[in-house]
Write a protein that holds these residues in place. Sequence first.
Motif, PDB file in Angstrom:
ATOM      1  N   ALA A 253       0.826  -1.215   0.000  1.00 29.41           N
ATOM      2  CA  ALA A 253       0.000   0.000   0.000  1.00 29.41           C
ATOM      3  C   ALA A 253       0.865   1.271   0.000  1.00 29.41           C
ATOM      4  CB  ALA A 253      -0.925  -0.008   1.219  1.00 29.41           C
ATOM      5  N   LYS A 254       2.168   1.106  -0.158  1.00 33.53           N
ATOM      6  CA  LYS A 254       3.117   2.252  -0.138  1.00 33.53           C
ATOM      7  C   LYS A 254       3.070   2.972   1.202  1.00 33.53           C
ATOM      8  CE  LYS A 254       4.546   2.085  -4.541  1.00 33.53           C
ATOM      9  NZ  LYS A 254       5.951   2.119  -4.982  1.00 33.53           N
ATOM     10  N   LYS A 255       2.936   2.185   2.253  1.00 33.46           N
ATOM     11  CA  LYS A 255       2.907   2.760   3.592  1.00 33.46           C
ATOM     12  C   LYS A 255       4.029   2.208   4.467  1.00 33.46           C
ATOM     13  CE  LYS A 255      -2.020   3.881   3.484  1.00 33.46           C
ATOM     14  NZ  LYS A 255      -3.362   3.633   4.051  1.00 33.46           N
ATOM     15  N   GLY A 256       5.189   2.069   3.872  1.00 31.75           N
ATOM     16  CA  GLY A 256       6.374   1.709   4.651  1.00 31.75           C
ATOM     17  C   GLY A 256       6.905   2.959   5.333  1.00 31.75           C
ATOM     18  N   LEU A 257       7.476   2.788   6.526  1.00 32.08           N
ATOM     19  CA  LEU A 257       7.933   3.971   7.260  1.00 32.08           C
ATOM     20  C   LEU A 257       9.327   4.423   6.819  1.00 32.08           C
ATOM     21  CD1 LEU A 257       7.166   5.996   9.509  1.00 32.08           C
ATOM     22  CD2 LEU A 257       8.427   4.538  11.106  1.00 32.08           C
ATOM     23  N   LEU A 258      10.241   3.478   6.633  1.00 35.61           N
ATOM     24  CA  LEU A 258      11.609   3.836   6.278  1.00 35.61           C
ATOM     25  C   LEU A 258      11.790   3.783   4.758  1.00 35.61           C
ATOM     26  CD1 LEU A 258      13.617   1.636   8.867  1.00 35.61           C
ATOM     27  CD2 LEU A 258      12.720   3.960   9.174  1.00 35.61           C
ATOM     28  N   HIS A 259      12.693   4.599   4.277  1.00 34.99           N
ATOM     29  CA  HIS A 259      13.049   4.515   2.856  1.00 34.99           C
ATOM     30  C   HIS A 259      13.479   3.090   2.504  1.00 34.99           C
ATOM     31  CE1 HIS A 259      14.708   5.531  -1.029  1.00 34.99           C
ATOM     32  NE2 HIS A 259      15.848   4.976  -0.667  1.00 34.99           N
ATOM     33  N   SER A 260      14.320   2.499   3.370  1.00 36.19           N
ATOM     34  CA  SER A 260      14.817   1.141   3.105  1.00 36.19           C
ATOM     35  C   SER A 260      13.686   0.116   3.065  1.00 36.19           C
ATOM     36  CB  SER A 260      15.850   0.746   4.167  1.00 36.19           C
ATOM     37  OG  SER A 260      15.334   0.961   5.470  1.00 36.19           O
ATOM     38  N   ASP A 261      12.654   0.320   3.859  1.00 36.02           N
ATOM     39  CA  ASP A 261      11.502  -0.588   3.820  1.00 36.02           C
ATOM     40  C   ASP A 261      10.816  -0.500   2.452  1.00 36.02           C
ATOM     41  OD1 ASP A 261      11.729  -1.450   6.505  1.00 36.02           O
ATOM     42  OD2 ASP A 261      10.560   0.251   7.239  1.00 36.02           O
ATOM     43  N   GLN A 262      10.493   0.725   2.046  1.00 38.36           N
ATOM     44  CA  GLN A 262       9.714   0.883   0.818  1.00 38.36           C
ATOM     45  C   GLN A 262      10.518   0.512  -0.425  1.00 38.36           C
ATOM     46  OE1 GLN A 262       6.248   1.692   1.182  1.00 38.36           O
ATOM     47  NE2 GLN A 262       6.440   0.651  -0.775  1.00 38.36           N
ATOM     48  N   GLU A 263      11.850   0.489  -0.307  1.00 39.08           N
ATOM     49  CA  GLU A 263      12.685   0.031  -1.422  1.00 39.08           C
ATOM     50  C   GLU A 263      12.353  -1.414  -1.814  1.00 39.08           C
ATOM     51  OE1 GLU A 263      14.050   2.784  -3.145  1.00 39.08           O
ATOM     52  OE2 GLU A 263      15.603   1.276  -3.518  1.00 39.08           O
ATOM     53  N   LEU A 264      11.794  -2.172  -0.857  1.00 33.84           N
ATOM     54  CA  LEU A 264      11.461  -3.575  -1.139  1.00 33.84           C
ATOM     55  C   LEU A 264      10.197  -3.709  -1.984  1.00 33.84           C
ATOM     56  CD1 LEU A 264      12.119  -5.163   2.387  1.00 33.84           C
ATOM     57  CD2 LEU A 264      13.730  -4.817   0.501  1.00 33.84           C
ATOM     58  N   TYR A 265       9.482  -2.607  -2.130  1.00 30.99           N
ATOM     59  CA  TYR A 265       8.303  -2.638  -3.022  1.00 30.99           C
ATOM     60  C   TYR A 265       8.272  -1.317  -3.778  1.00 30.99           C
ATOM     61  CZ  TYR A 265       3.691  -3.797  -4.762  1.00 30.99           C
ATOM     62  OH  TYR A 265       2.638  -4.105  -5.579  1.00 30.99           O
ATOM     63  N   ASN A 266       9.056  -1.287  -4.829  1.00 31.04           N
ATOM     64  CA  ASN A 266       9.239  -0.041  -5.554  1.00 31.04           C
ATOM     65  C   ASN A 266       9.465  -0.325  -7.033  1.00 31.04           C
ATOM     66  OD1 ASN A 266       9.538   2.703  -5.914  1.00 31.04           O
ATOM     67  ND2 ASN A 266      11.723   2.710  -5.380  1.00 31.04           N
ATOM     68  N   GLY A 267       8.723  -1.336  -7.513  1.00 36.18           N
ATOM     69  CA  GLY A 267       8.830  -1.649  -8.936  1.00 36.18           C
ATOM     70  C   GLY A 267      10.120  -2.366  -9.298  1.00 36.18           C
ATOM     71  N   ASN A 268      10.643  -3.143  -8.372  1.00 30.67           N
ATOM     72  CA  ASN A 268      11.871  -3.857  -8.694  1.00 30.67           C
ATOM     73  C   ASN A 268      11.788  -5.315  -8.272  1.00 30.67           C
ATOM     74  OD1 ASN A 268      12.290  -3.568  -5.894  1.00 30.67           O
ATOM     75  ND2 ASN A 268      13.122  -1.532  -6.263  1.00 30.67           N
ATOM     76  N   LYS A 269      12.916  -5.989  -8.194  1.00 35.44           N
ATOM     77  CA  LYS A 269      12.852  -7.447  -8.098  1.00 35.44           C
ATOM     78  C   LYS A 269      12.452  -8.001  -6.724  1.00 35.44           C
ATOM     79  CE  LYS A 269      17.453  -9.213  -7.117  1.00 35.44           C
ATOM     80  NZ  LYS A 269      18.501 -10.109  -7.358  1.00 35.44           N
ATOM     81  N   ALA A 270      12.304  -7.140  -5.729  1.00 38.40           N
ATOM     82  CA  ALA A 270      11.818  -7.634  -4.438  1.00 38.40           C
ATOM     83  C   ALA A 270      10.288  -7.689  -4.396  1.00 38.40           C
ATOM     84  CB  ALA A 270      12.340  -6.752  -3.306  1.00 38.40           C
ATOM     85  N   ASP A 271       9.642  -6.995  -5.329  1.00 38.13           N
ATOM     86  CA  ASP A 271       8.181  -6.857  -5.273  1.00 38.13           C
ATOM     87  C   ASP A 271       7.430  -8.181  -5.141  1.00 38.13           C
ATOM     88  OD1 ASP A 271       8.956  -4.274  -5.825  1.00 38.13           O
ATOM     89  OD2 ASP A 271       7.405  -3.928  -7.345  1.00 38.13           O
TER      90      ASP A 271
END
Length: 316
Positions: A253-271
């Motif tokens: 839902a794009k509601k990660g608190l840290l930048h590093s958290d949201q990097e895991l769901y940002n249109g890349n291979k961790a998604d």
Amino acid sequence: MACGKLYFLILVILGLSLKVYGKLSPNFYSSTCPNALSIVEKGVKAAIKNEARVGASILRLHFHDCFVNGCDGSILLDDTANFRSEKTAAPNNNSARGFEAVDHIKAKLEKACPGVVSCADILAIIARDAVVIYGGPTWKVKLGRRDSRTANRSAANAFIPQPSFNLSNLTQSFANVGLSFKDMVVLSGGHTVGLARCTTFRSHIHNNTNINSGFAKYLQRKCPTSGNDNVLLPLDYQTKYTFDDKYYKNLVAKKGLLHSDQELYNGNKADSLVQDYAMDQCKFFKAFAKSMIRMGNIKPLTGSNGEIRLNCRKPN
Ligand code: HEM
Ligand SMILES: *[C@@H]1O[C@H](CO)[C@@H](O)[C@H](O)[C@H]1NC(C)=O
Ligand SMILES: *[C@@H]1O[C@H](CO)[C@@H](O)[C@H](O)[C@H]1NC(C)=O
Ligand SMILES: *[C@@H]1O[C@H](CO)[C@@H](O)[C@H](O)[C@H]1NC(C)=O
Ligand SMILES: *[C@@H]1O[C@H](CO)[C@@H](O)[C@H](O)[C@H]1NC(C)=O
Ligand SMILES: *[C@@H]1O[C@H](CO)[C@@H](O)[C@H](O)[C@H]1NC(C)=O
């Protein structure tokens, strides 16, 4: 938990097969300190009852211990006049906490079995117990780590990942200690519990586009562009002291608190992994237990290396 039983069986089998290779063993204290596990569990229960957050804090201590020259209790050593501790390294200073709870548990163990249970093992056990108490998965903690006589502040600064990291930095940081990309995505799920200071997420909530805009506005009121550095907010805004898969649901839902958290769901291979765990909590729990065991295996001191500290804050 529906995923409990079969999963436990799998872990036991896994534990047996790994035993051949690893030096650590779940039964390490069964003759030298048979009540060690129950003493620790009691201590963690009491500590969390006293302060709900402390379980999150001690889970993080195990992580910050293991990433710096292995799981050797180095993070627990205090500064002295001629000794620069890891506690005061940038990622830990005014941030790492839970040391009194560790002291308390260590004191109980010293009373029952003097000089037997290492501080590094205590961290591994309390991390597991905290996860269980918060409602998460269990696993058999492998034991037999010994404690370091030293710490290394610059290594703590170099090896503990930072909230400003992007996906490639995070991946590198886990690879540096022998952990995989999947371990990285899975262990980040530890952020389903606990709190972070405004100073660690300010630039993410004010300057990033990969965040839900309503969520960003809500956070910006609590953590403005300046001031309020030490204001604490939950890493998982839904259930801050329940170990569940909401961390991953938040990321989707794009509601990660840290930048590093949201990097895991940002249109890349961790998604895709994040989506899997957001949809299937059992899958996350199984993976988390496995990855915690792998993290706990990072470069332990065994045999006659290191020592069994009598006081976790200082070498013998
Ligand atoms: C992936 C890289 C990671 C980064 C960049 C990171 C960063 C952070 C930051 C910045 C905080 C807030 C600190 C503060 O404001 O004082 C935090 C808290 C926390 N971290 Fe991590 N972390 C990472 C991985 C992990 C892992 C692997 C675990 C455990 C498995 C973990 C467990 C925690 C917990 C439980 C807290 C809350 C502690 C408390 O409330 O006292 N983190 N982390
Ligand atoms: C840790 O934080 C304290 C208090 O903010 C500060 O005085 C000290 O210089 C910091 N230590 C290091 C090593 O940065
Ligand atoms: C401490 O860690 C740094 C950074 O990894 C390393 O360069 C240095 O050699 C280490 N110091 C000791 C005494 O091991
Ligand atoms: C990550 O950040 C570094 C700079 O710190 C940059 O060189 C790199 O391209 C970034 N990688 C990704 C995947 O964004
Ligand atoms: C982040 O990764 C990039 C390469 O992707 C690297 O150039 C940069 O030094 C890294 N930054 C940190 C802080 O590790
Ligand atoms: C946002 O980015 C701008 C430009 O890089 C910078 O000047 C500002 O300090 C940043 N704001 C925060 C809150 O990080």
